[in-house]
Design an enzyme around this catalytic site. Structure first.
Site, PDB file in Angstrom:
ATOM      1  N   ASP A   4      63.070  17.423  54.059  1.00 45.64           N
ATOM      2  CA  ASP A   4      62.495  17.889  52.799  1.00 45.64           C
ATOM      3  C   ASP A   4      62.706  16.768  51.778  1.00 45.64           C
ATOM      4  OD1 ASP A   4      62.102  18.956  50.269  1.00 45.64           O
ATOM      5  OD2 ASP A   4      62.863  20.935  50.801  1.00 45.64           O
ATOM      6  N   TYR A  63      55.132  18.133  42.263  1.00 42.91           N
ATOM      7  CA  TYR A  63      55.300  18.376  40.814  1.00 42.91           C
ATOM      8  C   TYR A  63      56.577  17.802  40.213  1.00 42.91           C
ATOM      9  CZ  TYR A  63      57.660  22.364  43.036  1.00 42.91           C
ATOM     10  OH  TYR A  63      58.437  23.143  43.854  1.00 42.91           O
ATOM     11  N   LYS A  64      57.427  17.168  41.024  1.00 42.43           N
ATOM     12  CA  LYS A  64      58.664  16.602  40.448  1.00 42.43           C
ATOM     13  C   LYS A  64      58.408  15.143  40.064  1.00 42.43           C
ATOM     14  CE  LYS A  64      61.584  19.597  43.350  1.00 42.43           C
ATOM     15  NZ  LYS A  64      62.028  20.603  42.388  1.00 42.43           N
ATOM     16  N   PHE A  89      68.328  24.126  49.706  1.00 40.57           N
ATOM     17  CA  PHE A  89      67.473  24.832  48.755  1.00 40.57           C
ATOM     18  C   PHE A  89      67.023  26.154  49.397  1.00 40.57           C
ATOM     19  CE2 PHE A  89      63.681  25.976  46.444  1.00 40.57           C
ATOM     20  CZ  PHE A  89      64.133  25.841  45.148  1.00 40.57           C
ATOM     21  N   ARG A 102      72.196  20.554  35.191  1.00 45.19           N
ATOM     22  CA  ARG A 102      71.580  19.505  36.014  1.00 45.19           C
ATOM     23  C   ARG A 102      70.628  18.661  35.165  1.00 45.19           C
ATOM     24  NH1 ARG A 102      67.438  20.816  40.960  1.00 45.19           N
ATOM     25  NH2 ARG A 102      66.155  21.310  39.173  1.00 45.19           N
TER      26      ARG A 102
HETATM   27  C1  PLP Z   1      64.534  20.793  47.994  1.00 47.22           C
HETATM   28  C2  PLP Z   1      63.450  21.719  47.561  1.00 47.22           C
HETATM   29  N1  PLP Z   1      62.616  22.264  48.472  1.00 47.22           N
HETATM   30  C3  PLP Z   1      61.618  23.092  48.103  1.00 47.22           C
HETATM   31  C4  PLP Z   1      61.433  23.428  46.771  1.00 47.22           C
HETATM   32  C5  PLP Z   1      60.371  24.374  46.321  1.00 47.22           C
HETATM   33  O1  PLP Z   1      59.371  24.641  47.219  1.00 47.22           O
HETATM   34  P1  PLP Z   1      57.954  25.160  46.642  1.00 47.22           P
HETATM   35  O2  PLP Z   1      57.281  23.969  46.054  1.00 47.22           O
HETATM   36  O3  PLP Z   1      57.271  25.741  47.812  1.00 47.22           O
HETATM   37  O4  PLP Z   1      58.235  26.160  45.569  1.00 47.22           O
HETATM   38  C6  PLP Z   1      62.288  22.883  45.802  1.00 47.22           C
HETATM   39  C7  PLP Z   1      62.082  23.252  44.381  1.00 47.22           C
HETATM   40  O5  PLP Z   1      62.741  22.859  43.494  1.00 47.22           O
HETATM   41  C8  PLP Z   1      63.314  22.024  46.213  1.00 47.22           C
HETATM   42  O6  PLP Z   1      64.158  21.506  45.311  1.00 47.22           O
END
Ligand code: PLP
Length: 410
Positions: free
Chosen positions: A195, A220-221, A124, A369
């Site tokens: 992550d 938020y997911k 990402f 997706r």
């Molecule tokens: C694997 C991953 N890391 C990080 C993020 C986003 O990071 P942030 O919450 O700081 O915008 C996402 C967002 O979709 C993601 O899929």
């Protein structure tokens, strides 16, 4: 599978009761809970109470009387139960991006003398940007090495300070073996920073079972914490005394309310909290996490994988020769809870589906997706979504100029 078969699965689904706990519009099949989870009804109530009573009436007293000050560790402790951690190993703070930076820099303080951070090509973007930013800051002292997934384990060497990986890939949903990679890194004296954005609340994660070092994830997911919800971070207990955050703020001080001039880090996970916690965001996140904690993580994962399998099978069977290529592992044991299909007109296909009330998203250059959040989706809905996608592909209903007009957020 027939629609009746899908309905029979719903009748036997032990998670079906959770659907009523969410505020979802009728006429929508929401396949984007992997990007922004929908609001739990309890989040509306919690926000209202925190805003009107705690903020409105309690005012500044609520830092103590409503235990606002404890919220980062309280909610962190609840998230810990979802990711196989101890309560004192997880805190809620900042965004995933900021936490990635803090813990990657922190890992260097645990492995002084090592000069490489290792990651995967195509991670990402924010993960790579956080590392690139750290390298730009440290100059000669650090380099970022990115390799293809299949070469990653072999690329860990005795100069590797930390390996940073997304447990479940944001595009393909390919899943790393958390335990194996962690063990391989440890064998070379390196740490791993995971992550968990697409893992927390989706698949059963056991950080301590894997002897993990460091992890971050968003709220938020699948945790349904709301747009821009604060993120979480995990530091294994054994690393907490030695790790140093690069961002020194008063909330990470051993005694924030001593108001000392000089920084003295807290000896525990609080050292990773930088500034004043976002109480409204934490309130919504806590509602999402509380709901998630009512569900058995093994059932959540099994249902999500089954929904994804159903979608793949139905779409492929109903819309062969339509230019679609599965861009996720077919084997569910290698996958998270979303599914990606490559299609040359993927953006327009997703827009046409949204126009039919089926919400997924698009990831450049060509990925349509779809996420399968187990708490609010039914098998029949997924069956209907696959049918609609097949109809759109076969009829080329996506082939209209308005479906090609790109919005700022895809
Ligand atoms: C694997 C991953 N890391 C990080 C993020 C986003 O990071 P942030 O919450 O700081 O915008 C996402 C967002 O979709 C993601 O899929």
């Amino acid at each position: 599978m027939t629609r009746e078969d899908a309905q029979a699965l719903d009748l036997a689904d032990p998670l079906a009761r959770f659907r009523d706990a969410f505020d979802l519009p009728s006429g929508v099949i929401y396949l984007d809970g992997n990007s922004l989870g929908p609001p739990p009804l309890a989040a509306h109530e919690r926000l209202e109470a925190v805003s009107r009573r705690q903020w409105g009436e309690g005012l500044v007293r609520s830092w103590n009387t409503a235990a606002w000050i404890e919220a980062p560790l309280r909610v962190g402790g609840k998230i810990a139960r979802l990711i196989g951690a101890e309560p004192y190993e997880v805190a809620v703070a900042d965004s995933t991006s900021v936490n990635l930076f803090k813990l990657a820099a922190g890992a260097l303080t645990l492995r002084p003398g090592r000069t490489t951070v290792l990651s995967e090509v195509g991670s990402f973007p924010t993960d790579l940007y956080a590392l690139q930013g750290l390298v730009a800051l440290l100059g000669e002292r650090l380099r970022l090495k990115t390799v293809a997934a299949e070469d990653l384990v072999a690329a860990i060497d005795d100069d590797t300070a930390v390996v940073m990986l997304t447990h479940i890939h944001y595009k393909s949903a390919r899943r790393w073996d958390l335990q194996k990679v962690t063990a391989a890194a440890h064998a070379k004296g390196a740490l791993v920073l995971w992550d968990l954005c697409h893992s927390a609340g989706a698949v059963a994660v056991d950080l301590n079972g894997a002897n993990a070092d460091l992890a971050v994830g968003c709220g938020y997911k699948y945790l349904n914490g709301g747009p821009g919800a604060p993120a979480f971070l995990f530091v294994a207990g054994r690393h907490q005394a030695a790790i140093r955050s690069p961002l020194w703020g008063w909330m990470g001080h051993a005694e924030p309310f001593a108001f000392e001039d000089d920084y003295r880090p807290a000896a525990d996970i609080r050292a990773q909290i930088t500034g004043t916690p976002p109480i409204l965001g934490l309130a919504a996140l806590e509602a999402g996490v509380d709901l998630q904690l009512e569900a058995d993580p093994a059932l959540v994962e099994a249902k999500g994988l089954a929904l994804a399998d159903l979608f793949i099978a139905q779409v492929e069977a109903r819309a062969p020769n339509c230019g679609l290529a599965l861009a996720s592992p077919r084997d569910p044991s290698q996958r998270g809870l979303h599914v990606s299909f490559a299609h040359p007109e993927g953006y327009a296909v997703v827009q046409a589906m949204i126009a039919h009330g089926i919400i997924g998203d698009f990831r450049a250059p060509d990925i349509a997706r779809f996420g399968f959040s187990p708490l609010f989706l039914s098998y029949a809905q997924v069956w209907d979504a696959a049918q609609a996608m097949a109809d759109i592909l076969i009829s080329r209903a996506w082939d209209r100029p308005e479906f090609r007009a790109r919005a700022a957020v895809t």
